[in-house]
Design a protein around this motif. Structure first.
Motif, PDB file in Angstrom:
ATOM      1  N   GLU A 327       0.833  -1.210   0.000  1.00 18.89           N
ATOM      2  CA  GLU A 327       0.000   0.000   0.000  1.00 18.89           C
ATOM      3  C   GLU A 327       0.865   1.256   0.000  1.00 18.89           C
ATOM      4  N   GLU A 328       1.892   1.270   0.862  1.00 18.34           N
ATOM      5  CA  GLU A 328       2.798   2.420   0.903  1.00 18.34           C
ATOM      6  C   GLU A 328       3.513   2.601  -0.439  1.00 18.34           C
ATOM      7  N   ALA A 329       3.911   1.475  -1.038  1.00 21.24           N
ATOM      8  CA  ALA A 329       4.623   1.540  -2.306  1.00 21.24           C
ATOM      9  C   ALA A 329       3.738   2.091  -3.418  1.00 21.24           C
ATOM     10  N   ARG A 330       2.481   1.674  -3.470  1.00 22.42           N
ATOM     11  CA  ARG A 330       1.583   2.153  -4.532  1.00 22.42           C
ATOM     12  C   ARG A 330       1.307   3.648  -4.395  1.00 22.42           C
ATOM     13  N   ARG A 331       1.173   4.126  -3.174  1.00 17.27           N
ATOM     14  CA  ARG A 331       0.967   5.568  -2.980  1.00 17.27           C
ATOM     15  C   ARG A 331       2.185   6.350  -3.457  1.00 17.27           C
TER      16      ARG A 331
END
Length: 508
Positions: A327-331
């Motif tokens: 999730e952090e990576a996609r943001r």
């Protein structure tokens, strides 16, 4: 995969079935991979040439890594001409070392200067004298002995000599068996260097045990290690590249350590305090990370190289998946791509529709081609130093390249010159140090890498676009060069098929 009981690493043509002679299209390459050409089913690794103009040497490529190590003296056990390339590295290596440690020395190297008499009587005495002198004069943490062709051919017992000297010196001594004649795939040099590092440097660090109740310090230390990532850098990276990749991984909550280039011997001990080893380039790193997985059970990621938008997206997501940080990576990826699109728009107007030819390491040129397609440019040809299994995932980021020509050749400038004359690209992106002939074609040239430029990550995409824009708009020097100089090959050569001299019965 344990080769560490052997004196030296096996040649790449044996271990990975790597190929150094191929002429065809990208579709041909991809089909050969599907047919299992790297698993012993194909014979591309046996390909060769009836005529060879130049060849790479693993001795010099080994020095490209060894010269970056800090607190080390390099001894070249070879004739004086071997390793002369180190002279070119002096300023760059000193500068890049001091970006990590302001007190770091530049490159310190010695040569045993083997001559005709030593070929008859042996070079063991000179090696002993050089090691003892290096230890006494420079007091380094480590002395690295790179073994050239001559001592291997005359039978110098290097390992026994160095084992004996290890007890007489304050420095630890590391033999690197990188004789140039033992392989035609110069990338074997990476394995040769890692072989020495794995045998002498990599060991569990002597950490003190925490006794505090309720072991809160130990818990903190384990938490820190659980987020540690070793990123295996390459000699063609700049410090700006490292800072960009560090920025991206820090943004998703990870700590980053870079090895092996510009590391200290102690850094390899603490490299075991990591949850994941991440390769920048599979061609460079697989030998090292496979051994660390087998011996110390540290998982690794060998996939794509973070050059170009799609490759960087994929590289970050693969790492994030290991830690559950998707999730952090996609943001992060969404934000970076939005900013990148805005910044690239002016360059697309200049570069869109222009054609490009790329030459250099297999992984790097295929990845860099994705930047060009992102800018609306057309990729019309490749020349790779060699190819092996690590080229496969890099193709995924490219579109419509099945018909693009690819020449697999370690150097061989006569083939590249033929292809440039035939394809007439608007720009050439090529390995530094080999562009003198290409410039005579009157083509604008962008170096494939450079010690002071950023190529990796999202900021690397912008920098490549910015510099390409300048190069394409102003290349008067190369234009004039083509008008007043002649190409070094006869006209008849340019009328022949560029792959005429490749000995490969299955080549298309």
């Amino acid at each position: 995969m344990n080769y560490l009981n052997a004196k030296s690493a096996p040649a790449r043509e044996d271990r990975l079935k790597a190929n150094i002679a191929f002429g065809g299209t990208c579709a041909d390459i991809k089909n050969r991979i599907k047919e299992g050409c790297f698993s012993g089913k194909g014979c591309l690794n046996l390909a060769d040439r009836r005529f060879t103009q130049t060849q790479g040497c693993q001795f010099t490529l080994s020095l490209a890594i060894l010269n970056t190590l800090r607190n080390a003296v390099i001894i070249m056990h070879a004739p004086i001409g071997c390793g002369a390339c180190s002279i070119n590295n002096v300023g760059v290596n000193q500068t890049l070392k001091r970006l990590r440690d302001p007190l770091a020395e530049g490159v310190i190297w010695l040569s045993t200067n083997l001559d005709e008499a030593d070929v008859i009587t042996g070079g063991e005495r000179k090696l002993r004298e050089a090691v003892l002198f290096a230890d006494r004069e420079f007091r380094p943490e480590t002395i690295i002995v790179a073994n050239g062709c001559v001592p291997a051919l005359i039978g110098d017992d290097i390992d026994s000599i160095l084992a004996d000297l290890d007890a007489q010196t304050a420095a630890s001594i590391v033999p690197i068996h990188c004789e140039g004649f033992k392989t035609k795939v110069m990338a074997t040099a990476y394995d040769a260097v890692y072989h020495g590092i794995l045998k002498k440097y990599v060991k569990k660090p002597d950490r003190r045990e925490y006794i505090a109740e309720p072991d809160i310090e130990k818990i903190k230390e384990q938490y820190r290690i659980s987020r540690n990532v070793n990123v295996l850098n390459v000699g063609s990276m700049s410090r700006q590249d490292e800072l960009e990749l560090q920025r991206l991984l820090n943004a998703i909550g990870l700590n980053v350590t870079f090895i092996p280039c510009y590391a200290e011997p102690e850094d390899f001990e603490y490299s075991l305090e990591s949850s994941l080893n991440v390769s920048i380039c599979g061609t460079h790193d697989d030998y090292f990370v496979e051994h660390l997985k087998e011996k110390y059970n540290i998982p690794f990621l060998v996939d794509t190289i973070p050059i170009g938008r799609k490759n960087t997206d994929r590289w970050i997501l693969k790492i994030a998946e290991h830690f559950g940080f998707e999730e952090e990576a996609r943001r992060l990826i969404e934000l970076e791509n939005k900013l990148l699109d805005e910044s690239l728009e002016p360059f697309r107007r200049t570069l869109s529709g222009k054609s490009a030819f790329l030459a250099g390491g297999e992984v790097r040129i295929i990845a860099t081609a994705e930047i060009l397609q992102d800018l609306g440019m057309k990729v019309i040809g490749f020349k790779a130093h060699h190819f092996d299994q690590f080229i496969e995932p890099i193709f995924d980021a490219l579109e419509n390249i099945d018909d693009v020509l690819i020449d697999v050749a370690t150097n061989q400038p006569f083939e590249q010159s033929n292809l440039l004359n035939r394809l007439k690209p608007d720009v050439l992106i090529a390995h530094v140090g080999g562009n003198n002939i290409a410039a005579k074609h009157g083509i604008p040239i962008l170096p494939l890498f450079g010690p002071s430029y950023n190529y990796m990550g999202y900021s690397g995409v912008y920098e490549v676009a910015r510099r390409l824009n300048m190069v394409v708009r102003n290349y008067q020097f190369n234009k004039k060069l083509s008008q007043y100089t002649r190409l070094p090959f006869k006209k008849e050569w340019y009328q022949k098929d560029p792959f005429t001299y490749i000995k490969n019965p299955d080549a298309v």
